[in-house]
Design a protein around this motif. Structure first.
Motif, PDB file in Angstrom:
ATOM      1  N   PHE A  40     -13.078  52.031 -30.456  1.00  0.00           N
ATOM      2  CA  PHE A  40     -12.922  50.716 -29.840  1.00  0.00           C
ATOM      3  C   PHE A  40     -13.364  50.658 -28.380  1.00  0.00           C
ATOM      4  N   ASN A  41     -13.603  51.805 -27.750  1.00  0.00           N
ATOM      5  CA  ASN A  41     -13.986  51.796 -26.334  1.00  0.00           C
ATOM      6  C   ASN A  41     -15.407  52.318 -26.107  1.00  0.00           C
ATOM      7  N   ALA A 101      -8.080  54.385 -20.801  1.00  0.00           N
ATOM      8  CA  ALA A 101      -7.952  53.378 -21.860  1.00  0.00           C
ATOM      9  C   ALA A 101      -7.428  52.059 -21.304  1.00  0.00           C
ATOM     10  N   VAL A 102      -6.525  52.132 -20.342  1.00  0.00           N
ATOM     11  CA  VAL A 102      -6.005  50.908 -19.712  1.00  0.00           C
ATOM     12  C   VAL A 102      -7.114  50.198 -18.947  1.00  0.00           C
ATOM     13  N   PHE A 103      -7.937  50.952 -18.211  1.00  0.00           N
ATOM     14  CA  PHE A 103      -9.062  50.361 -17.489  1.00  0.00           C
ATOM     15  C   PHE A 103     -10.026  49.671 -18.455  1.00  0.00           C
ATOM     16  N   CYS A 104     -10.287  50.303 -19.600  1.00  0.00           N
ATOM     17  CA  CYS A 104     -11.191  49.707 -20.595  1.00  0.00           C
ATOM     18  C   CYS A 104     -10.633  48.384 -21.108  1.00  0.00           C
ATOM     19  N   THR A 105      -9.361  48.365 -21.446  1.00  0.00           N
ATOM     20  CA  THR A 105      -8.749  47.138 -21.958  1.00  0.00           C
ATOM     21  C   THR A 105      -8.801  46.020 -20.923  1.00  0.00           C
ATOM     22  N   SER A 193      -8.914  47.174 -28.263  1.00  0.00           N
ATOM     23  CA  SER A 193      -8.984  48.278 -27.299  1.00  0.00           C
ATOM     24  C   SER A 193      -7.608  48.865 -27.000  1.00  0.00           C
ATOM     25  N   LEU A 194      -6.563  48.077 -27.213  1.00  0.00           N
ATOM     26  CA  LEU A 194      -5.205  48.594 -27.014  1.00  0.00           C
ATOM     27  C   LEU A 194      -4.912  49.779 -27.933  1.00  0.00           C
TER      28      LEU A 194
END
Length: 512
Positions: A40-41, A101-105, A193-194
């Protein structure tokens, strides 16, 4: 030689408990989490034109605007590698991966509200780029710490998530755009993305899952006696029974061995006693010597492991891997245009060829690492073999126009390309200590960030200046030829050095 002496020459061994990576166990959960995050990322890189193309046109930007956003994202991703490596050393791979992952979301979510190109530069370029850089570095460091024997297979399985995402996500994005519009598609992709955050949460510290292995080690008698004497010395530092060390300022009596082995007692004053004690502590290495304070530059130097750059072999490795990545990235961007302009294919046939590349890439990531582990082939050798494979396949492909021939060669290319992606970080990690892996991978990403833009621009200039796709593909192959010229002599030197070391060890064993 007598039987008694032959027994005396046998080395003394003892059983010790050693902690080793699990090479499986919870490591498989780490792979699942990393693959979930990659689906997803990491796949967002290939979705840019499909997701943001119409939005850029509405903002009044076309190819040039897309190049600005994509270049920013690639720049931040590669230059975020060393930062991620430093943060991993200060925290844990899990913290860095979750942060990424938080930055991507956040980046995907906010990009849906973009009204001009600079909003996309900030959201997609900076936030998503930094997130991808953090995830790439941290996930590899985590996998590298969990797996020792089956490392290539583990990395291949984790990277297969990217291939699955690149195959499935375009259809998902197209459905979202048709039914929910640009903003709705970005919101839904951010929700998907989460899952990457949940996946990276599975990256637990390897210390929680280390296996205990019992092994026999040869005990060096001299070192064993020295360790015992050091233990006794530390225990008796305040008082050792003979009055040698006494820091209370009282007169003491020192036992001094005479030439004939008889102890003589010599009385000393408190001052002389303290001086003698300090000299003995210095001699025995038991005195704590204050270390000089490190300067800020020294701390940065050690945090980023800049000392790695002093090794010519390490420089050769990171530059070589960067050349391979530049070559396959530029071919991936050029290939759809080659199919449409040279082979005169429509979009449907072009999609078939691109799907053949992606499908074979996934198969390669699942099978080639297993073969590498089975036959114990080093990652550098796998890169050399697969680069040779790609040179041959692409050079033949550059002059083909038949659909079925191109489909076959596309599958062969995707199969070989998979190992370049899987083995590049493993090749870097094989040539440094375990604690240096985060910084080493970060420096490798930094090298790609420095080399990719100018070399990519030069290859594009060759295509525009000559008007020949075949010549541009040949130039991309020349990068791989340069890579082989850099690596093969070094591999030959390593081979002969290893043979020399084995010969020496055999001779030493026979002489004993």
């Amino acid at each position: 030689m007598s039987k008694r002496n032959s027994f005396a020459m046998l080395p003394k061994t003892e059983k010790r408990i050693k902690l080793v990576p699990p090479d499986g166990g919870w490591g498989w959960m780490v792979l699942i989490g990393t693959a979930l995050s990659n689906i997803f990322n990491q796949s967002m890189l290939s979705l840019f034109s499909l997701l943001y193309g119409d939005a850029l046109e509405a903002m009044g930007h076309n190819t040039q605007g897309a190049a600005i956003v994509l270049s920013t994202m690639l720049f931040v991703t590669n230059f975020g590698g060393p930062i991620a490596g430093a943060v991993i050393k200060l925290t844990t791979p899990r913290f860095v991966a979750v942060s990424g992952a938080v930055f991507c979301t956040i980046g995907i979510l906010l990009s849906g509200f973009s009204t001009n190109i600079w909003h996309l530069v900030l959201t997609y370029g900076v936030f998503l780029g930094l997130g991808l850089g953090f995830i790439q570095n941290a996930s590899f460091v985590a996998i590298n710490s969990y797996f020792k024997v089956r490392k290539s297979l583990a990395v291949g399985l984790a990277m297969a998530g990217t291939g699955v995402g690149q195959t499935l996500m375009p259809h998902v994005v197209r459905y979202f755009l048709e039914h929910f519009g640009f903003k709705g598609a970005c919101l839904l992709l951010a929700s998907l993305s989460l899952h990457g955050i949940c996946g990276t949460m599975l990256i637990q510290p390897v210390e929680w899952h280390m296996k205990k292995v019992e092994e026999e080690v040869v005990v060096d008698e001299k070192m064993h006696l020295l360790e015992e004497s050091n233990k006794d010395m530390n225990k008796n530092k305040e008082y050792n029974g003979n009055g040698d060390v006494n820091h209370k300022g009282q007169a003491t009596t020192l036992a001094v061995a005479s030439e004939n082995g008889v102890d003589k007692n010599i009385s000393q004053s408190p001052k002389e006693t303290n001086q003698t004690a300090v000299s003995k502590e210095k001699l025995n290495g038991t005195q704590d010597i204050p270390k000089p304070k490190k300067t800020l530059m020294r701390k940065i130097y050690e945090l980023f492991d800049i000392s790695l750059l002093s090794s010519p072999r390490f420089l050769n490795i990171i530059i070589g891997t960067a050349l391979t990545v530049v070559s396959i990235q530029n071919f991936s961007m050029l290939y759809p245009f080659f199919l449409q302009k040279v082979a005169s294919m429509d979009k449907q046939k072009t999609a078939y060829c691109m799907s053949a590349v992606a499908f074979a890439d996934i198969i390669g990531r699942l099978t080639l690492p297993a073969l590498q582990d089975k036959y114990k082939i080093k990652a550098r050798m796998m890169l050399i073999l697969t680069s040779t494979w790609l040179i041959i396949v692409r050079q033949i492909l550059a002059y083909q126009t038949d659909l079925y021939v191109i489909l076959t060669l596309s599958a062969l290319y995707g199969f070989g390309r998979s190992m370049i992606i899987v083995a590049r970080n493993i090749a870097i990690s094989e040539n440094c200590r375990l604690d240096q892996v985060p910084s080493a991978v970060g420096l490798g990403m930094l090298t790609m960030g420095i080399i990719v833009p100018p070399v990519g621009y030069f290859l594009g200039w060759i295509r525009d200046y000559t008007g020949s796709y075949a010549l541009c593909i040949t130039s991309q192959n020349l990068l791989l030829v340069l890579f082989l010229v850099m690596w093969i002599p070094d591999m030959i030197v390593i081979y002969f050095n290893e043979r020399r070391e084995k010969r020496k060890s055999v001779e030493q064993t026979l002489s004993q």
